[in-house]
Design a protein around this motif. Structure first.
Motif, short mmCIF file in Angstrom:
data_model
loop_
_atom_site.label_atom_id
_atom_site.label_comp_id
_atom_site.label_asym_id
_atom_site.label_seq_id
_atom_site.Cartn_x
_atom_site.Cartn_y
_atom_site.Cartn_z
N ALA A 1 58.40 26.25 37.29
CA ALA A 1 59.32 25.71 36.42
C ALA A 1 60.73 25.12 37.39
CB ALA A 1 60.08 26.46 35.39
N LEU A 2 61.12 25.73 38.42
CA LEU A 2 62.04 25.41 39.23
C LEU A 2 61.76 24.13 40.14
CD1 LEU A 2 63.13 28.62 40.52
CD2 LEU A 2 64.39 27.52 38.74
N LEU A 3 60.36 23.97 40.36
CA LEU A 3 60.17 22.80 41.01
C LEU A 3 60.02 21.57 39.91
CD1 LEU A 3 57.34 24.46 43.30
CD2 LEU A 3 59.39 23.75 43.92
N GLY A 4 59.61 22.06 38.86
CA GLY A 4 59.34 20.79 37.78
C GLY A 4 57.94 20.73 37.25
N THR A 5 57.25 21.93 37.04
CA THR A 5 56.12 21.72 36.36
C THR A 5 55.77 22.74 35.21
OG1 THR A 5 53.71 21.38 36.48
CG2 THR A 5 54.84 23.11 37.83
N SER A 6 55.13 22.46 34.29
CA SER A 6 54.71 23.60 33.36
C SER A 6 54.10 24.72 33.86
CB SER A 6 53.91 22.79 32.29
OG SER A 6 52.76 22.21 32.54
N ASN A 7 53.61 25.63 32.71
CA ASN A 7 53.25 26.94 33.30
C ASN A 7 51.99 26.91 34.40
OD1 ASN A 7 54.40 26.96 30.46
ND2 ASN A 7 54.04 29.23 30.72
N THR A 8 52.25 27.66 35.20
CA THR A 8 51.07 27.90 36.34
C THR A 8 50.23 29.21 35.79
OG1 THR A 8 52.55 27.20 37.86
CG2 THR A 8 50.70 28.26 38.61
N THR A 9 49.03 29.14 35.79
CA THR A 9 48.10 30.11 35.39
C THR A 9 47.10 30.19 36.35
OG1 THR A 9 47.05 30.98 33.22
CG2 THR A 9 46.76 28.46 33.87
N SER A 10 46.01 31.30 36.06
CA SER A 10 44.76 31.46 36.67
C SER A 10 43.75 30.55 36.07
CB SER A 10 44.48 32.94 36.58
OG SER A 10 45.46 33.85 37.18
N TYR A 11 43.06 29.98 37.15
CA TYR A 11 41.86 29.04 36.67
C TYR A 11 40.64 29.66 36.70
CZ TYR A 11 44.23 24.51 36.10
OH TYR A 11 44.95 23.31 35.91
N VAL A 12 39.84 29.44 35.66
CA VAL A 12 38.81 30.17 35.44
C VAL A 12 37.35 29.29 36.24
CG1 VAL A 12 37.60 28.29 33.35
CG2 VAL A 12 36.87 30.65 33.49
N GLU A 13 37.98 28.06 36.77
CA GLU A 13 36.86 27.42 37.82
C GLU A 13 36.95 28.38 38.98
OE1 GLU A 13 38.82 24.08 35.22
OE2 GLU A 13 39.45 25.89 36.13
N SER A 14 37.83 29.40 39.12
CA SER A 14 37.61 30.31 40.48
C SER A 14 36.07 31.00 40.52
CB SER A 14 38.67 31.25 40.15
OG SER A 14 40.00 30.80 40.33
N ILE A 15 35.53 31.01 39.26
CA ILE A 15 34.17 31.50 39.40
C ILE A 15 33.16 30.93 40.21
CG2 ILE A 15 32.27 31.63 37.63
CD1 ILE A 15 34.12 32.40 35.53
N SER B 1 52.93 35.18 36.89
CA SER B 1 54.21 34.86 36.14
C SER B 1 55.13 34.37 37.18
CB SER B 1 54.67 36.43 35.56
OG SER B 1 54.58 37.58 36.42
N THR B 2 55.21 35.09 38.30
CA THR B 2 56.01 34.52 39.39
C THR B 2 55.81 32.89 39.70
OG1 THR B 2 56.19 36.90 40.61
CG2 THR B 2 56.85 34.78 41.80
N ALA B 3 54.39 32.63 39.81
CA ALA B 3 54.24 31.32 40.03
C ALA B 3 54.66 30.38 38.91
CB ALA B 3 52.62 31.16 40.35
N GLY C 1 51.29 29.75 43.99
CA GLY C 1 50.38 30.80 43.08
C GLY C 1 49.27 31.27 43.81
N CYS C 2 48.59 30.32 44.44
CA CYS C 2 47.33 30.78 45.40
C CYS C 2 47.72 31.91 46.50
CB CYS C 2 46.53 29.63 45.86
SG CYS C 2 45.81 28.50 44.53
N PHE C 3 48.71 31.45 46.99
CA PHE C 3 49.15 32.22 48.43
C PHE C 3 49.47 33.48 47.83
CE2 PHE C 3 50.59 28.26 50.64
CZ PHE C 3 49.16 28.16 51.14
N VAL C 4 50.20 33.59 46.66
CA VAL C 4 50.79 35.00 46.24
C VAL C 4 49.52 35.81 45.74
CG1 VAL C 4 52.20 36.04 44.36
CG2 VAL C 4 53.08 34.17 45.60
N MET C 5 48.82 35.06 44.97
CA MET C 5 47.47 35.74 44.32
C MET C 5 46.72 36.46 45.65
SD MET C 5 45.80 36.76 41.58
CE MET C 5 46.02 35.80 40.42
N GLY C 6 46.62 35.61 46.49
CA GLY C 6 45.64 35.80 47.69
C GLY C 6 46.29 36.95 48.54
N LEU C 7 47.54 36.73 48.96
CA LEU C 7 48.10 37.76 49.96
C LEU C 7 48.83 39.14 49.22
CD1 LEU C 7 50.23 35.05 51.96
CD2 LEU C 7 48.06 36.37 52.72
#
Length: 429
Positions: free
Chosen positions: A293-307, A286-288, A61-67
């Motif tokens: 889910a395919l890897l085995g975890t619940s929804n991946t989302t953007s983190y407000v801690e990014s602030i 949404s891609t993350a 998720g971080c790589f897709v968001m960053g790149l």
């Protein structure tokens, strides 16, 4: 290469600043590598496999968001959604975790579709602010209840539903200590406060003999127990409609709110009030989720801690990429994650609950047609032990109250449609 890829000079930053910002963001959100496996493993999922899935989903998720989006916003499996996955869908509604993963995957695919056809803004704008606030605050109360339950501070009671547990037990005392440490460190502006508190409580558990030492560093566990284990057959049940919608809406609103908050802090909003590359950012989110889910975890989302990283000067996607690298390095700390007891994460859950409840200040309490649905949503989530039920009753009550108050024209068509879908679900189900 980095200058060309991330446009560092154009954004008034440099490599050193972006790396420091990425390290800061990672420290503030690293608690998820301990909390997420602890929560999801309650469904019967393999703890080590979920740990690996958490780190990989966050890194991707971080790589897709960053790149792709070039924004300083980090991603990881979201708090609240992991609790909904475990305590509502699996333990509450009786679905297997494989079916729940399929629901997460479907919500991610729907999110991708909404992003591609540009309907997302229409949906976000058509949902009243009060309902969005109520959903967030309700999830906060839900998390707070789970935190108290995990700590043994509240326990089941046949007479009163819940009652006070043994507050002097080691688990309850250490959970309280963890919460106090968390708030104290956050208030003092200490980086990585939540993670420090979790590790401190785990250390105290070791000292008092309640936690067994397993080491700190090792090769990553196998991801095989959860990888591609989705079961789509359960999605044919009409009751899963509200589950998929709940995953979708919470992720959608959470992401939209985070993007606005972080972009504002980073001064990235243009003169028209728009966030640059928001379409790419939502697609990254949404891609993350689908990949997670395919890897085995619940929804991946953007983190407000990014602030926190933005406050250190992070302005480009290089910040997010650095966070992703740290999540990959975290793969080698699975023994440490496996030692974390449930009560050690209670303070983190309660802290996140406080943050989510703070939005209630924006509710117009003088207008009962806005305030009443918020209260309905907030209370029904923890009392029914289901985020989906809280969202359902929130939409139904909002539409009904507006109609009976003579304000039916204030309600958007999408709210009426969703309210009708939820009513049909209860009638059919």
């Amino acid at each position: 290469m980095l200058e060309k890829l991330f446009k560092l000079g154009e954004n008034g930053t440099n490599v050193k600043t972006e790396v420091v910002a990425g390290m800061t963001t990672f420290l503030t959100m690293a608690y998820i590598i301990f909390v997420n496996p602890a929560i999801l493993s309650s469904t019967g999922m393999d703890h080590g496999s979920v740990f690996v899935a958490t780190c990989l989903a966050a890194a991707i998720g971080c790589f897709v968001m960053g790149l792709w989006a070039n924004l300083p916003i980090a991603q990881a499996p979201g708090m609240g959604l992991n609790a909904f996955f475990t305590y509502s869908v699996v333990l509450g509604m009786g679905y297997t975790w494989q079916v729940a993963l399929a629901a997460v995957f479907m919500s991610g695919c729907l999110f991708i579709l909404l992003s591609l056809v540009k309907i997302r803004e229409l949906i976000i704008d058509s949902i009243p602010l009060s309902l969005r606030t109520g959903i967030s605050a309700g999830i906060g109360l839900f998390l707070a209840f789970i935190a108290l339950k995990n700590a043994g501070i509240v326990v089941a009671s046949p007479a009163t539903f819940v009652t006070l547990g043994k507050i002097t037990s080691l688990q309850a005392v250490l959970a309280c200590v963890g919460f106090f440490i968390t708030i104290g460190l956050v208030q003092r502006g200490v980086k990585g406060a939540v993670m420090i508190a979790i590790l401190a409580v785990t250390g105290l558990g070791l000292i008092f003999g309640d936690v067994q030492w397993h080491g700190i560093v090792s090769a990553p566990p196998s991801i095989a127990p959860t990888f591609l284990q989705l079961d789509f057959s359960g999605l044919l049940n009409v009751g899963m409609i509200s589950v998929v919608f709940a995953f979708l809406f919470v992720d959608l609103f959470d992401t939209a709110g985070t993007l606005v908050g972080v972009a504002s802090k980073a001064d990235l909003i243009d003169e028209n009030g728009k966030i640059p590359r928001i379409g790419r950012a939502l697609l990254a989110d949404s891609t993350a989720t689908s990949i997670g889910a395919l890897l085995g975890t619940s929804n991946t989302t953007s983190y407000v801690e990014s602030i926190s990283g933005v406050a250190e000067g992070g302005r480009t996607g290089l910040t997010a990429v650095v966070v992703g690298v740290f999540f990959l390095l975290a793969l080698f700390f699975s023994p440490l994650a496996g030692m974390i007891p449930a009560y050690a994460t209670s303070g983190a859950l309660f802290y996140v609950a406080i943050l989510m409840l703070s939005g209630l200040v924006n509710v117009d309490w003088r207008d009962l047609t806005e305030a009443a649905p918020v209260v309905v949503t907030c209370l029904l989530m923890p009392l029914t032990f289901s985020i989906a039920e809280g969202i359902s009753f929130g939409f139904i009550s909002y539409a009904a109250i507006k109609i009976f108050s003579g304000k039916g024209r204030e309600v958007s068509i999408s709210v009426y449609v969703l309210a009708a879908i939820f009513i049909v679900k209860y009638i059919v189900g």
